[in-house]
Design a protein around this motif. Structure first.
Motif, PDB file in Angstrom:
ATOM      1  N   ILE A   1      92.684  -0.938 -15.715  1.00 39.77           N
ATOM      2  CA  ILE A   1      92.206  -0.413 -14.659  1.00 39.77           C
ATOM      3  C   ILE A   1      90.847  -0.711 -14.117  1.00 39.77           C
ATOM      4  O   ILE A   1      90.491  -0.991 -13.177  1.00 39.77           O
ATOM      5  CB  ILE A   1      93.453   0.761 -13.850  1.00 39.77           C
ATOM      6  CG1 ILE A   1      93.032   0.314 -12.472  1.00 39.77           C
ATOM      7  CG2 ILE A   1      92.733   1.781 -14.381  1.00 39.77           C
ATOM      8  CD1 ILE A   1      93.642   1.433 -11.369  1.00 39.77           C
ATOM      9  N   TRP A   2      89.978  -0.524 -15.427  1.00 46.16           N
ATOM     10  CA  TRP A   2      88.262  -0.651 -14.788  1.00 46.16           C
ATOM     11  C   TRP A   2      88.419  -1.511 -14.578  1.00 46.16           C
ATOM     12  O   TRP A   2      86.784  -1.842 -14.562  1.00 46.16           O
ATOM     13  CB  TRP A   2      87.648   0.568 -16.074  1.00 46.16           C
ATOM     14  CG  TRP A   2      87.997   0.217 -16.923  1.00 46.16           C
ATOM     15  CD1 TRP A   2      87.281  -0.602 -18.024  1.00 46.16           C
ATOM     16  CD2 TRP A   2      89.089   0.677 -18.267  1.00 46.16           C
ATOM     17  NE1 TRP A   2      88.097  -1.259 -19.326  1.00 46.16           N
ATOM     18  CE2 TRP A   2      89.139  -0.795 -19.104  1.00 46.16           C
ATOM     19  CE3 TRP A   2      90.237   1.535 -18.374  1.00 46.16           C
ATOM     20  CZ2 TRP A   2      90.355  -0.155 -20.645  1.00 46.16           C
ATOM     21  CZ3 TRP A   2      91.356   1.718 -19.227  1.00 46.16           C
ATOM     22  CH2 TRP A   2      91.178   1.119 -19.912  1.00 46.16           C
ATOM     23  N   GLN A   3      88.494  -2.580 -15.196  1.00 47.60           N
ATOM     24  CA  GLN A   3      88.468  -4.241 -15.191  1.00 47.60           C
ATOM     25  C   GLN A   3      88.706  -4.822 -13.888  1.00 47.60           C
ATOM     26  O   GLN A   3      88.108  -6.179 -13.550  1.00 47.60           O
ATOM     27  CB  GLN A   3      89.202  -4.795 -16.475  1.00 47.60           C
ATOM     28  CG  GLN A   3      88.640  -4.132 -17.648  1.00 47.60           C
ATOM     29  CD  GLN A   3      89.495  -5.203 -19.051  1.00 47.60           C
ATOM     30  OE1 GLN A   3      89.366  -6.139 -18.924  1.00 47.60           O
ATOM     31  NE2 GLN A   3      88.740  -4.778 -19.727  1.00 47.60           N
ATOM     32  N   GLY A   4      89.115  -4.268 -13.006  1.00 42.33           N
ATOM     33  CA  GLY A   4      89.816  -4.570 -12.092  1.00 42.33           C
ATOM     34  C   GLY A   4      91.364  -5.360 -11.435  1.00 42.33           C
ATOM     35  O   GLY A   4      91.291  -4.910 -12.916  1.00 42.33           O
ATOM     36  N   GLY A   5      91.889  -5.623  -9.991  1.00 40.17           N
ATOM     37  CA  GLY A   5      92.951  -5.698 -10.521  1.00 40.17           C
ATOM     38  C   GLY A   5      93.745  -4.859  -9.958  1.00 40.17           C
ATOM     39  O   GLY A   5      94.631  -4.161 -10.828  1.00 40.17           O
ATOM     40  N   ILE A   6      93.696  -4.208  -9.176  1.00 39.59           N
ATOM     41  CA  ILE A   6      94.815  -3.658  -8.737  1.00 39.59           C
ATOM     42  C   ILE A   6      95.179  -4.223  -6.495  1.00 39.59           C
ATOM     43  O   ILE A   6      94.494  -4.935  -6.178  1.00 39.59           O
ATOM     44  CB  ILE A   6      94.396  -2.000  -8.405  1.00 39.59           C
ATOM     45  CG1 ILE A   6      93.012  -2.167  -7.570  1.00 39.59           C
ATOM     46  CG2 ILE A   6      94.353  -1.148  -9.337  1.00 39.59           C
ATOM     47  CD1 ILE A   6      92.770  -0.264  -7.235  1.00 39.59           C
ATOM     48  N   ALA A   7      96.065  -3.316  -5.933  1.00 43.31           N
ATOM     49  CA  ALA A   7      96.400  -3.964  -5.452  1.00 43.31           C
ATOM     50  C   ALA A   7      96.763  -2.647  -4.247  1.00 43.31           C
ATOM     51  O   ALA A   7      97.341  -2.098  -4.061  1.00 43.31           O
ATOM     52  CB  ALA A   7      97.838  -5.071  -4.829  1.00 43.31           C
ATOM     53  N   ILE A   8      96.324  -3.405  -3.045  1.00 40.13           N
ATOM     54  CA  ILE A   8      96.451  -1.625  -2.026  1.00 40.13           C
ATOM     55  C   ILE A   8      97.279  -2.250  -1.515  1.00 40.13           C
ATOM     56  O   ILE A   8      98.220  -0.364  -1.122  1.00 40.13           O
ATOM     57  CB  ILE A   8      95.375  -2.380  -0.868  1.00 40.13           C
ATOM     58  CG1 ILE A   8      95.227  -1.191   0.388  1.00 40.13           C
ATOM     59  CG2 ILE A   8      95.365  -3.557   0.025  1.00 40.13           C
ATOM     60  CD1 ILE A   8      95.029   0.587  -0.920  1.00 40.13           C
ATOM     61  N   HIS A   9      98.727  -2.850  -1.121  1.00 39.68           N
ATOM     62  CA  HIS A   9     100.288  -2.851  -0.464  1.00 39.68           C
ATOM     63  C   HIS A   9     100.464  -2.226  -1.299  1.00 39.68           C
ATOM     64  O   HIS A   9     101.565  -1.410  -1.283  1.00 39.68           O
ATOM     65  CB  HIS A   9      99.781  -4.197  -0.785  1.00 39.68           C
ATOM     66  CG  HIS A   9     100.122  -4.608   1.246  1.00 39.68           C
ATOM     67  ND1 HIS A   9      99.358  -6.134   0.796  1.00 39.68           N
ATOM     68  CD2 HIS A   9      99.918  -4.231   1.978  1.00 39.68           C
ATOM     69  CE1 HIS A   9      98.494  -6.224   1.811  1.00 39.68           C
ATOM     70  NE2 HIS A   9      99.189  -4.930   2.707  1.00 39.68           N
ATOM     71  N   GLY A  10     100.124  -2.098  -3.528  1.00 40.26           N
ATOM     72  CA  GLY A  10     100.500  -1.395  -3.677  1.00 40.26           C
ATOM     73  C   GLY A  10     100.449   0.278  -4.335  1.00 40.26           C
ATOM     74  O   GLY A  10     101.724   0.980  -4.306  1.00 40.26           O
ATOM     75  N   ALA A  11      99.146   0.543  -3.584  1.00 39.91           N
ATOM     76  CA  ALA A  11      98.850   1.703  -3.859  1.00 39.91           C
ATOM     77  C   ALA A  11      99.352   1.796  -2.203  1.00 39.91           C
ATOM     78  O   ALA A  11      99.762   3.234  -2.875  1.00 39.91           O
ATOM     79  CB  ALA A  11      97.413   1.579  -3.398  1.00 39.91           C
ATOM     80  N   ILE A  12      99.664   1.538  -1.285  1.00 38.64           N
ATOM     81  CA  ILE A  12     100.165   2.121  -0.166  1.00 38.64           C
ATOM     82  C   ILE A  12     101.602   2.418  -0.214  1.00 38.64           C
ATOM     83  O   ILE A  12     102.198   3.956   0.103  1.00 38.64           O
ATOM     84  CB  ILE A  12      99.967   1.767   1.574  1.00 38.64           C
ATOM     85  CG1 ILE A  12      98.476   1.726   1.705  1.00 38.64           C
ATOM     86  CG2 ILE A  12     100.689   2.112   2.378  1.00 38.64           C
ATOM     87  CD1 ILE A  12      98.211  -0.051   2.902  1.00 38.64           C
ATOM     88  N   LEU A  13     103.063   1.942  -1.084  1.00 36.59           N
ATOM     89  CA  LEU A  13     103.641   2.533  -0.776  1.00 36.59           C
ATOM     90  C   LEU A  13     104.006   3.780  -2.442  1.00 36.59           C
ATOM     91  O   LEU A  13     104.330   4.359  -1.804  1.00 36.59           O
ATOM     92  CB  LEU A  13     103.946   0.715  -2.205  1.00 36.59           C
ATOM     93  CG  LEU A  13     105.859   0.944  -2.122  1.00 36.59           C
ATOM     94  CD1 LEU A  13     106.543   1.229  -0.758  1.00 36.59           C
ATOM     95  CD2 LEU A  13     106.421  -0.621  -3.150  1.00 36.59           C
ATOM     96  N   GLY A  14     102.959   2.844  -3.265  1.00 36.07           N
ATOM     97  CA  GLY A  14     103.118   4.262  -3.999  1.00 36.07           C
ATOM     98  C   GLY A  14     102.840   5.544  -3.102  1.00 36.07           C
ATOM     99  O   GLY A  14     104.007   6.391  -4.285  1.00 36.07           O
ATOM    100  N   GLY A  15     101.738   5.716  -2.860  1.00 39.03           N
ATOM    101  CA  GLY A  15     101.215   7.016  -1.707  1.00 39.03           C
ATOM    102  C   GLY A  15     102.631   7.222  -1.073  1.00 39.03           C
ATOM    103  O   GLY A  15     103.311   7.996  -0.578  1.00 39.03           O
ATOM    104  N   ALA A  16     102.767   6.327  -0.024  1.00 42.05           N
ATOM    105  CA  ALA A  16     104.080   6.660   0.186  1.00 42.05           C
ATOM    106  C   ALA A  16     105.163   6.972   0.099  1.00 42.05           C
ATOM    107  O   ALA A  16     105.947   8.065  -0.112  1.00 42.05           O
ATOM    108  CB  ALA A  16     104.831   5.481   1.485  1.00 42.05           C
TER     109      ALA A  16
END
Length: 285
Positions: free
Chosen positions: A103-118
Motif C-alpha cells: 500500500i505504501w507504493q500507492g494505489g488506494i481508492a477513497i470510495h473503498g475507504a468510505i465503504l470500509g469506514g462506514a
C-alpha cells in the motif's frame, strides 16, 4: 507552490508556477524508508481523529470513545481502500499477488475507504449502542480533512494527475510515470491539487453546518452533515475524475464517476427525507 529543484536538474526552465515532485521518499533512517505517501496518510488520520474528538465532545460524545472509533476506522478504511483498488486493477496484480499488499507504493481508492469506514462505524455503533448517524456526522469533517491532506501523497508519487496542460499551475511528471502515448508531454493537470482544494471547501461547509446546528438546537437533524459531505464531495469528484488519465474503469465507464453520481443522489434523497418528509433517517443500529 514548490520550487521544482528536480526540474532544474533535468534542464527544465525553473518556473515557480509549476509543481514538480521531489520524489516519494521523505528520508531514510538506517534500513527504514519513510515515504511521503504513508506519512501524509498517517498525518491525515491523526489530525482527523483530533478534529472528530473535538466535534464529538460538542455533541456530547466521549472523546475517548471517538479515539476508539478511529482504530476501527483504520481497520476498516485502509483495507477497504486497497481492496477496492486491487479488484478493479487486478490485471496488474494477477502475476504478483503479494504486491497487492504494498500500500505504501500507492494505489488506494477513497470510495473503498468510505465503504470500509462506514461498515466499521456501523459495527462500532452496534457494539457500543451509539447512534450511527451521530457518529457519521462527527466523522465526516474528519474524513474530508484527511482526504485533503492525503491527496498530496499522489503529488509525491507523481500519480493521479490529469490530462496534459500548459496552465501556469501545471505539474511536471517524470518520463517513467507518464501514460503510454504521452511520453513527450511533460506537464499535466494537478488533479490531486484540485481535489485537495475542493475537499478543504467541503470541510469549511460541513464545519459551518456543524456549528450552526449547535447554535440552533433541534434544527439540524442527525445525518445531515454526513449527507452534505457525501453529496458535495461526490459533486467535485465527478468533474475532477473526468480530467484524470488513470481512472479505475468498468468497461468504458469511470468507476469513480458512477459511484460519485450515486453519492450525489444518495445525499439529495437523504436530505429530502429529513427536511421535506420530516422523518429521521432509518435507524441502522
Amino acid at each position: 507552490m514548490l520550487l521544482p529543484l528536480n526540474a532544474i536538474a533535468r534542464g527544465l526552465p525553473p518556473n515557480l508556477g509549476q509543481l514538480a515532485s521531489p520524489g516519494p521518499v521523505a528520508f531514510e533512517l538506517g534500513p527504514i524508508t519513510f515515504r511521503w505517501y504513508g506519512m501524509l496518510i498517517a498525518s491525515g488520520l491523526f489530525l482527523g481523529m483530533l478534529l472528530a474528538q473535538r466535534l464529538g465532545r460538542r455533541r456530547g460524545l466521549d472523546p475517548e470513545r471517538i479515539g476508539d472509533l478511529t482504530i476501527w476506522l483504520v481497520l476498516g478504511a485502509l483495507p477497504g481502500a486497497r481492496l477496492y483498488y486491487v479488484l478493479f486493477e487486478w490485471d496488474r496484480y494477477a502475476d504478483r499477488p503479494l504486491q497487492a499488499f504494498a500500500i505504501w507504493q500507492g494505489g488506494i481508492a477513497i470510495h473503498g475507504a468510505i465503504l470500509g469506514g462506514a461498515i466499521a462505524t456501523l459495527l462500532f455503533a452496534r457494539r457500543y449502542r451509539l447512534s450511527f448517524w451521530q457518529l457519521a456526522d462527527v466523522v465526516a469533517p474528519a474524513l474530508v480533512l484527511g482526504q485533503a491532506i492525503g491527496r498530496w501523497g499522489n503529488f509525491f508519487n507523481s500519480e493521479a494527475f490529469g490530462r496534459p496542460t500548459d496552465l501556469p499551475w501545471r505539474v511536471y511528471i517524470p518520463p517513467a510515470q507518464r501514460p503510454p502515448g504521452l511520453a513527450d508531454a511533460a506537464y499535466y493537470h494537478p488533479t490531486f491539487l484540485y481535489e485537495s482544494l475542493w475537499n478543504l471547501g467541503v470541510l469549511a461547509l460541513v464545519l459551518w453546518l456543524f456549528f450552526w446546528g449547535l447554535r440552533h438546537p433541534g434544527r439540524l437533524k442527525a445525518g445531515t452533515i454526513f449527507l452534505v459531505y457525501f453529496a458535495t464531495y461526490s459533486l467535485g469528484r465527478v468533474w475532477i475524475e473526468g480530467l484524470r488519465l488513470d481512472s479505475l474503469m468498468l468497461g468504458p465507464l469511470r468507476v469513480a464517476q458512477l459511484v460519485s453520481l450515486g453519492g450525489i443522489a444518495l445525499g439529495i434523497v437523504g436530505l429530502l427525507w429529513l427536511y421535506r418528509l420530516k422523518r429521521p433517517l432509518p435507524d441502522v443500529v
